[in-house]
Design a protein around this motif. Structure first.
Motif, PDB file in Angstrom:
ATOM      1  N   ASP A  38       1.059  -1.250   0.064  1.00 14.39           N
ATOM      2  CA  ASP A  38       0.048  -0.050  -0.075  1.00 14.39           C
ATOM      3  C   ASP A  38       0.938   1.404   0.034  1.00 14.39           C
ATOM      4  O   ASP A  38       2.037   1.188   0.642  1.00 14.39           O
ATOM      5  CB  ASP A  38      -0.866  -0.024   1.087  1.00 14.39           C
ATOM      6  N   CYS A  39       0.413   2.339  -0.707  1.00 16.26           N
ATOM      7  CA  CYS A  39       1.075   3.595  -0.806  1.00 16.26           C
ATOM      8  C   CYS A  39       0.109   4.660  -0.692  1.00 16.26           C
ATOM      9  O   CYS A  39      -0.959   4.629  -1.501  1.00 16.26           O
ATOM     10  CB  CYS A  39       1.941   3.421  -1.860  1.00 16.26           C
ATOM     11  N   ALA A  40       0.211   5.396   0.240  1.00 15.51           N
ATOM     12  CA  ALA A  40      -0.873   6.678   0.540  1.00 15.51           C
ATOM     13  C   ALA A  40      -0.281   7.857   0.997  1.00 15.51           C
ATOM     14  O   ALA A  40       0.696   7.813   1.877  1.00 15.51           O
ATOM     15  CB  ALA A  40      -2.099   6.098   1.374  1.00 15.51           C
ATOM     16  N   TRP A  69       3.072   7.154   3.562  1.00 14.60           N
ATOM     17  CA  TRP A  69       3.360   5.726   4.230  1.00 14.60           C
ATOM     18  C   TRP A  69       3.362   4.651   3.164  1.00 14.60           C
ATOM     19  O   TRP A  69       1.951   4.439   2.480  1.00 14.60           O
ATOM     20  CB  TRP A  69       1.943   5.625   5.342  1.00 14.60           C
ATOM     21  N   ILE A  70       4.436   4.074   3.141  1.00 14.68           N
ATOM     22  CA  ILE A  70       4.541   2.977   2.190  1.00 14.68           C
ATOM     23  C   ILE A  70       4.685   1.652   2.970  1.00 14.68           C
ATOM     24  O   ILE A  70       5.306   1.506   3.688  1.00 14.68           O
ATOM     25  CB  ILE A  70       5.870   3.282   1.225  1.00 14.68           C
ATOM     26  N   GLY A  71       3.944   0.677   2.619  1.00  9.45           N
ATOM     27  CA  GLY A  71       4.115  -0.629   3.296  1.00  9.45           C
ATOM     28  C   GLY A  71       4.535  -1.557   2.184  1.00  9.45           C
ATOM     29  O   GLY A  71       4.083  -1.692   1.015  1.00  9.45           O
ATOM     30  N   LEU A  72       5.680  -2.430   2.739  1.00  7.14           N
ATOM     31  CA  LEU A  72       6.126  -3.199   1.810  1.00  7.14           C
ATOM     32  C   LEU A  72       6.108  -4.687   2.223  1.00  7.14           C
ATOM     33  O   LEU A  72       6.218  -4.880   3.581  1.00  7.14           O
ATOM     34  CB  LEU A  72       7.607  -3.231   1.346  1.00  7.14           C
ATOM     35  N   HIS A  73       6.162  -5.823   1.707  1.00  2.00           N
ATOM     36  CA  HIS A  73       6.263  -7.167   2.300  1.00  2.00           C
ATOM     37  C   HIS A  73       7.350  -7.804   1.464  1.00  2.00           C
ATOM     38  O   HIS A  73       7.220  -8.241   0.304  1.00  2.00           O
ATOM     39  CB  HIS A  73       4.904  -7.797   2.005  1.00  2.00           C
TER      40      HIS A  73
END
Length: 368
Positions: A38-40, A69-73
Motif C-alpha cells: 500500500d502507498c498513500a 506511508w509506504i508498506g512493503l512485504h
C-alpha cells in the motif's frame, strides 16, 4: 555497495510511472515494485484519494505537505533499491530491511529513525508434544522520517492492513505525523506479546499440573522432559524478541527526538510499561520451566530409586528358597530330614514362612 547502487539505478525508473501510479490490490506490470502492499499520502490526518507510486507520493508531499506511508512485504534488494534512493535511506539500514533476521533495535541515520520489531504469533496445537511449535516469529522494520513512513514486513504474521484502517479512522491522531504510525506499530506488536504470553502461560500451567500429578508413575513418563525442554526453547525465542526491545522503547518514551511528536512520546511510555511487564513475565516463564524441569528429573530419579528398592526386596525374598533348595540339591547321603516322611512339607513350609515374613518387613518399611 557498488552492486546496490547499480540495482538502485536500474529500479528507480520503474518508480516514476504513468500518472495513474501504483494501485494497491491491482495487478502490476513488470516494472512495478511488486513488494509494495500500500502507498498513500496523508494530509491533516486524512488519506488522499489518489493512487500514487512511491515517487509520485513523495513528490506530492514535498510540494503540498503531509506525509507518505509506504508498506512493503518481503521486498528483494532490487525492488527496494529505487525506494531507498528516493527517500535517502542509509545503505546499512536498507540491507537490514531486505535480509531481515535482525535483533530488535532503534537506530538513527541522519534524519531517519530505523526501528526493528519482532512479531510473535502463538501456534495453536491440540496437544503439546516434544516437537510442538509454540511461537512463530516475523519482523517489521520501520523507517520514520520527517514526512514519510516506510514499513517492511517479513513473515506471514503481523499484517499492518487492519492497523492502517484503524489509524485512518482516527484523523486527529494520524495528524501528528509519522511518529503516530511508529507508535501504533509498536503498540500492536507489544499487544501481540501480551496475548502470546497468556497463551504460553496456559501451556506451562498444563505441563506443571501433569508433572506434579499424583497418578502412579506420572513422574517417570519419558515425554514430560522432552515437552518441557521444547517449551523452554520456544520461551527463549519469545524472550529474544521481547528483551532487546526494552531499550528502544525506553529511548522513544524518555528522550526527546525531533522525529517524534511530544504528544506521541507520552503514548510510548504506555507501550514501554506494557513491554516491561511482558518481559518480566517471559523471564519468570524461563525460571519456572527450569524449576519444573529440575523437579521432573528429581521425580524420575526418585521413581527409579523406588523401582530399585522393589527389585532389591524381591531379590532378597527369592534368595531364601534359592539358598535352601541349593543346599538340599547337593545330594549328600546324610543330610537332615532327607529320610523323614514330613521333611519335604516342613522345608516348603519353612520357605513360605520366611518369604512371607520378609515381604511383610519390606512392605512395613516402604520398600514394597
Amino acid at each position: 555497495m557498488s552492486m546496490i547502487r547499480d540495482l538502485r539505478a536500474a529500479v528507480r525508473p520503474s518508480l516514476r510511472r504513468s500518472p495513474t501510479g501504483y494501485r494497491p490490490g491491482t495487478p502490476q506490470d513488470a516494472g512495478a515494485p511488486s513488494a509494495v502492499v500500500d502507498c498513500a499520502v496523508y494530509r491533516d490526518g486524512r488519506r488522499g484519494p489518489e493512487d500514487l507510486s512511491p515517487a509520485e507520493a513523495m513528490e506530492q508531499v514535498r510540494s503540498e505537505g503531509g506525509f507518505v506511508w509506504i508498506g512493503l512485504h518481503e521486498p528483494t534488494e532490487q525492488e527496494f533499491a529505487g525506494i531507498a534512493e528516493e527517500f535517502g535511506l542509509h545503505p546499512l539500514a536498507v540491507e537490514d530491511a531486505v535480509y531481515a533476521h535482525q535483533r530488535p533495535k532503534l537506530e538513527r541515520y541522519d534524519d531517519t529513525l530505523f526501528t526493528v520489531f519482532k512479531t510473535i504469533h502463538y501456534v495453536e496445537h491440540a496437544e503439546l508434544t516434544a516437537t510442538s511449535e509454540v511461537v512463530e516469529t516475523g519482523e517489521v522494520m520501520c523507517f520514520t522520517g520527517r514526512d514519510f513512513v516506510i514499513t517492511v514486513r517479513h513473515g506471514g504474521q503481523g499484517s499492518l492492513r487492519a492497523l492502517r484502517h484503524r489509524l485512518e479512522d482516527d484523523p486527529e491522531l494520524l495528524d501528528k505525523g509519522p511518529s503516530a504510525v511508529l507508535h501504533a506499530i509498536a503498540d500492536q506488536v507489544v499487544d501481540g506479546y501480551i496475548a502470546v504470553a497468556d497463551a504460553v502461560q496456559d501451556d506451562i500451567d498444563e505441563v506443571e499440573i501433569e508433572v506434579f500429578s499424583s497418578t502412579p508413575g506420572g513422574a517417570a513418563r519419558g515425554g514430560d522432559a522432552g515437552r518441557i525442554y521444547q517449551l523452554k526453547r520456544e520461551v527463549l525465542e519469545f524472550k529474544r524478541a521481547v528483551s532487546p526491545l526494552l531499550r528502544p522503547m525506553q529511548l522513544l518514551s524518555e528522550r526527546p527526538m525531533r522525529l517524534v511528536h511530544p504528544d506521541i512520546q507520552t503514548y510510548f511510555r504506555d507501550v514501554a510499561d506494557h513491554l516491561a511487564r511482558v518481559n518480566e513475565q517471559v523471564v519468570s516463564f524461563d525460571d519456572l520451566l527450569n524449576s519444573i524441569l529440575q523437579a521432573n528429573l528429581a521425580q524420575a530419579t526418585v521413581a527409579q530409586n523406588e523401582d530399585m528398592r522393589k527389585i532389591t526386596a524381591y531379590a532378597a525374598i527369592i534368595a531364601v528358597p534359592t539358598m535352601i533348595c541349593g543346599v538340599y540339591g547337593m545330594n549328600f547321603d546324610h543330610m537332615p530330614e532327607t529320610g523323614w516322611e514330613y521333611g519335604y512339607p516342613m522345608v516348603m513350609t519353612l520357605i513360605v514362612g520366611i518369604c512371607l515374613t520378609m515381604h511383610r518387613g519390606f512392605k512395613r518399611n516402604g520398600w514394597l
